[in-house]
Design an enzyme around this catalytic site. Structure first.
Site, PDB file in Angstrom:
ATOM      1  N   LYS A 105       8.123 -14.527  -0.714  1.00 20.91           N
ATOM      2  CA  LYS A 105       8.142 -13.351   0.167  1.00 20.91           C
ATOM      3  C   LYS A 105       9.581 -12.980   0.453  1.00 20.91           C
ATOM      4  O   LYS A 105      10.472 -13.843   0.425  1.00 20.91           O
ATOM      5  CB  LYS A 105       7.443 -13.668   1.494  1.00 20.91           C
ATOM      6  CG  LYS A 105       6.929 -12.439   2.196  1.00 20.91           C
ATOM      7  CD  LYS A 105       5.629 -11.997   1.541  1.00 20.91           C
ATOM      8  CE  LYS A 105       4.915 -10.920   2.292  1.00 20.91           C
ATOM      9  NZ  LYS A 105       3.516 -10.838   1.824  1.00 20.91           N
ATOM     10  N   GLY A 217      -4.348  -1.086  13.261  1.00 17.92           N
ATOM     11  CA  GLY A 217      -3.234  -0.885  12.317  1.00 17.92           C
ATOM     12  C   GLY A 217      -3.606   0.208  11.335  1.00 17.92           C
ATOM     13  O   GLY A 217      -4.722   0.212  10.814  1.00 17.92           O
ATOM     14  N   GLY A 219      -1.422   1.435   8.642  1.00 17.58           N
ATOM     15  CA  GLY A 219      -0.486   1.552   7.521  1.00 17.58           C
ATOM     16  C   GLY A 219      -1.290   1.629   6.229  1.00 17.58           C
ATOM     17  O   GLY A 219      -2.437   2.082   6.229  1.00 17.58           O
ATOM     18  N   ASN A 220      -0.723   1.127   5.139  1.00 17.84           N
ATOM     19  CA  ASN A 220      -1.415   1.195   3.848  1.00 17.84           C
ATOM     20  C   ASN A 220      -2.779   0.511   3.915  1.00 17.84           C
ATOM     21  O   ASN A 220      -3.801   1.096   3.557  1.00 17.84           O
ATOM     22  CB  ASN A 220      -0.521   0.566   2.756  1.00 17.84           C
ATOM     23  CG  ASN A 220      -1.250   0.457   1.431  1.00 17.84           C
ATOM     24  OD1 ASN A 220      -2.157  -0.371   1.275  1.00 17.84           O
ATOM     25  ND2 ASN A 220      -0.906   1.283   0.469  1.00 17.84           N
ATOM     26  N   ALA A 221      -2.804  -0.724   4.408  1.00 21.24           N
ATOM     27  CA  ALA A 221      -4.072  -1.476   4.413  1.00 21.24           C
ATOM     28  C   ALA A 221      -5.078  -0.849   5.372  1.00 21.24           C
ATOM     29  O   ALA A 221      -6.236  -0.593   5.012  1.00 21.24           O
ATOM     30  CB  ALA A 221      -3.811  -2.936   4.781  1.00 21.24           C
ATOM     31  N   GLY A 222      -4.652  -0.566   6.602  1.00 23.97           N
ATOM     32  CA  GLY A 222      -5.574  -0.066   7.620  1.00 23.97           C
ATOM     33  C   GLY A 222      -6.140   1.310   7.300  1.00 23.97           C
ATOM     34  O   GLY A 222      -7.345   1.535   7.415  1.00 23.97           O
TER      35      GLY A 222
HETATM   36  N1  GLU Z   1       2.423  -7.909   0.101  1.00 26.40           N
HETATM   37  C1  GLU Z   1       1.109  -8.143  -0.427  1.00 26.40           C
HETATM   38  C2  GLU Z   1       0.504  -9.407   0.143  1.00 26.40           C
HETATM   39  O1  GLU Z   1       0.846  -9.852   1.223  1.00 26.40           O
HETATM   40  C3  GLU Z   1       1.074  -8.083  -1.941  1.00 26.40           C
HETATM   41  C4  GLU Z   1       1.991  -9.007  -2.645  1.00 26.40           C
HETATM   42  C5  GLU Z   1       2.113  -8.741  -4.122  1.00 26.40           C
HETATM   43  O2  GLU Z   1       1.497  -7.813  -4.606  1.00 26.40           O
HETATM   44  O3  GLU Z   1       2.841  -9.471  -4.771  1.00 26.40           O
HETATM   45  O4  GLU Z   1      -0.390  -9.969  -0.416  1.00 26.40           O
END
Ligand code: GLU
Length: 415
Positions: A105, A217, A219-222
Site C-alpha cells: 500500500k 461514504g 466516493g468510488n466504492a459508496g
Molecule cells: N485500493 C484497492 C483495495 O484496497 C485496490 C487495490 C488494487 O487494485 O491493487 O483493495
C-alpha cells in the site's frame, strides 16, 4: 474507543488468527510486521511558485505469494501506520482471492481537495520518481485508493515509462479505459461487494428486491454501491452519507439525483428536499444492509450495540474495530469482512495486469463473469470455514488467507 491505530487493529486481528491456527512464534513474528517500507520526501512546485515538501510512503508487507499489490491514498490524515495496516489487509485480500500477488500500500499526506490538477500531477510524478527503483510490473504494482483516480494512475504510469524509456503499462492498475485500463475496473470494488451481498442474502433468506440499504461514504466504492444495489437487485437505498453529513428518505432515495448532486456540489447533503441526519445516525438505521464505504474506525464498541442491519458489508478497509466485531457477532449481525467484501477492486486490477501482459482487452461480460466467480467462491469458502470452526466471518477469512501465506513461506523455505 474511537480512532484506534489501524495497524494495532490489524496486528490484533492477526494475533487472534495466529492463536486459532496455533502458528509457531517465528512465522507469527514475520507476519506481524511489513517486510519493507519506504518513506520519501516529495518536493513539489506549487502554483504560487513555492515548493512544498510532502511526505509519502510505500509499504510492501509480504511478497511470498507474488509481487506486492495495493493502492495509493492521497489523504490529509494519512499515517505510516494506516498504510502498514492497509498493506497487511492487501496481503490477506490477495491470498483469500487466490491471486498470485502479495500485499502492499502507498500513501501521501496531502489534501487533494485543496490542490489544482497541475499540483496533483507534479505530486504524482514526484512520488513515482522517488519510488521507481522499488516498484515495477513484477515487483510492486500500485493502484487507486481513497482520493486517487485513473488520471493519477496514468500520470504515474507515464512517469515510470519515461524513466525506463519504454511503455510500462503493467506498472500500475486502475488506468483509464483505452490506455491500458480494464473494463469493469471503475466500479469493481462495489460490484464485487454486490456479488458477496447476493450470496449472503441467499444464505440469510433476505429478498433483495425488498431490502433497504444505507451506504456510509460516497466516493468510488459508496456511490457505485448505491447505484448497483438498485440496478442489480432493486434494493431501496434509504440513506447515504459523505464527510459533510448524511441524508435519508424512508421510502427510497433517487440514487441518480444523489450522484448528480455529489458531482455538482461536492456533497450529498445538498440534495433538494432531503432529510438530513448525522454521520452517527446513518450507522444505526433500521435497514437490512449497512455498507460502510469510507474510512477506518466507524463501527466501534460505542455504536455496534445499536447497529440494526442484518448484513454489514464492509466496502471500506478496516471500518470495524475488534471490540465492535465481537458485539456484532454476538448480536447475530452477518458481517462480510473488508478484505472479502471489497476484494473486487484488486481482483479486476489483477485482470488488468493479465490483459496488459498480453496486450489484449476483455469485454465487460468476461470481466463481470470472472469477477463473480472469484467473489462467490471466496464468500462460500469463508462461510464454510466459519461454520466448520465456529468462527466469525472475519476470523474465518483470516484463517484461510493466513494459511495460504504461511504455506507459500514454508514452500519457499522462509520458515
Ligand atoms: N485500493 C484497492 C483495495 O484496497 C485496490 C487495490 C488494487 O487494485 O491493487 O483493495
Amino acid at each position: 474507543m474511537t480512532n484506534q491505530n489501524p495497524f494495532e487493529v490489524a496486528q490484533k486481528q492477526l494475533d487472534d488468527c495466529a492463536q486459532i491456527l496455533k502458528l509457531d512464534s517465528s512465522t507469527h513474528a514475520i507476519l506481524r510486521v511489513p517486510m519493507r517500507e519506504f518513506h520519501v520526501s516529495l518536493p513539489v512546485r506549487m502554483d504560487d511558485n513555492s515548493i512544498k515538501v510532502f511526505q509519502g510512503f510505500r509499504v510492501q508487507y509480504n511478497d511470498s505469494r507474488g509481487p506486492t499489490k495495493g493502492g495509493i491514498r492521497f489523504h490529509p490524515d494519512e499515517t505510516i501506520d494506516t498504510v502498514r495496516a492497509l498493506a497487511a489487509w492487501m496481503t490477506w485480500k490477495c491470498a483469500l482471492l487466490n491471486l498470485p500477488l502479495g500485499g502492499g500500500k502507498g500513501g501521501v499526506i496531502c489534501n487533494p481537495k485543496e490542490m489544482s490538477l497541475g499540483e496533483l500531477e507534479r505530486l504524482s510524478r514526484e512520488y513515482i520518481r522517488a519510488l521507481n527503483p522499488f516498484i515495477g510490473p513484477d515487483k510492486d504494482i500500485p493502484a487507486p485508493d481513497v482520493y486517487t483516480t485513473p488520471q493519477i494512475m496514468i500520470w504515474m504510469m507515464d512517469e515510470y515509462s519515461k524513466i525506463y524509456a519504454k511503455n510500462q503499462f503493467g506498472v500500475i492498475t486502475g488506468k483509464p479505459i483505452g490506455l491500458g485500463g480494464s473494463t469493469g475496473r471503475a466500479d469493481a470494488t462495489a460490484r464485487g461487494g454486490m456479488y458477496a451481498i447476493h450470496e449472503a442474502a441467499k444464505v440469510l433468506g433476505i429478498d433483495l428486491s425488498k431490502a433497504t440499504v444505507a451506504v456510509q461514504g460516497f466516493g468510488n466504492a459508496g456511490s457505485n454501491a448505491a447505484r448497483l444495489c438498485k440496478e442489480l437487485f432493486g434494493c431501496k437505498v434509504v440513506a447515504v452519507s459523505d464527510s459533510q453529513g448524511a441524508i435519508c428518505d424512508d421510502e427510497c432515495l433517487d440514487v441518480e439525483a444523489v450522484c448528480e448532486c455529489k458531482l455538482d456540489t461536492c456533497s450529498v447533503v445538498n440534495l433538494p428536499n432531503a432529510k438530513c441526519i448525522s454521520n452517527e445516525e446513518i450507522l444505526e438505521l433500521e435497514v437490512d444492509i449497512l455498507i460502510p464505504a469510507a474510512l477506518e474506525n466507524v463501527v466501534t464498541e460505542k455504536n455496534a450495540p445499536n447497529v440494526k442491519a442484518k448484513i454489514v458489508a464492509e466496502l471500506a478497509n478496516g471500518p470495524t474495530t475488534p471490540e465492535a466485531d465481537a458485539i456484532l457477532y454476538k448480536n447475530g449481525v452477518h458481517v462480510i469482512p473488508d478484505f472479502l467484501c471489497n476484494a473486487g477492486g484488486v481482483t479486476v486490477s489483477y485482470f488488468e495486469m493479465v490483459q496488459n501482459s498480453y496486450m489484449y482487452s476483455w469485454d465487460e461480460q468476461q470481466v463481470y463473469t470472472s469477477l463473480e466467480k472469484k467473489m462467490v467462491e471466496a464468500y462460500h469458502s469463508v462461510l464454510n470455514t466459519s461454520k466448520e470452526y465456529n468462527l466469525n466471518m472475519r476470523q474465518a477469512a483470516y484463517v484461510l488467507a493466513v494459511k495460504r501465506v504461511v504455506e507459500a513461506m514454508k514452500l519457499r523455505g522462509w520458515v
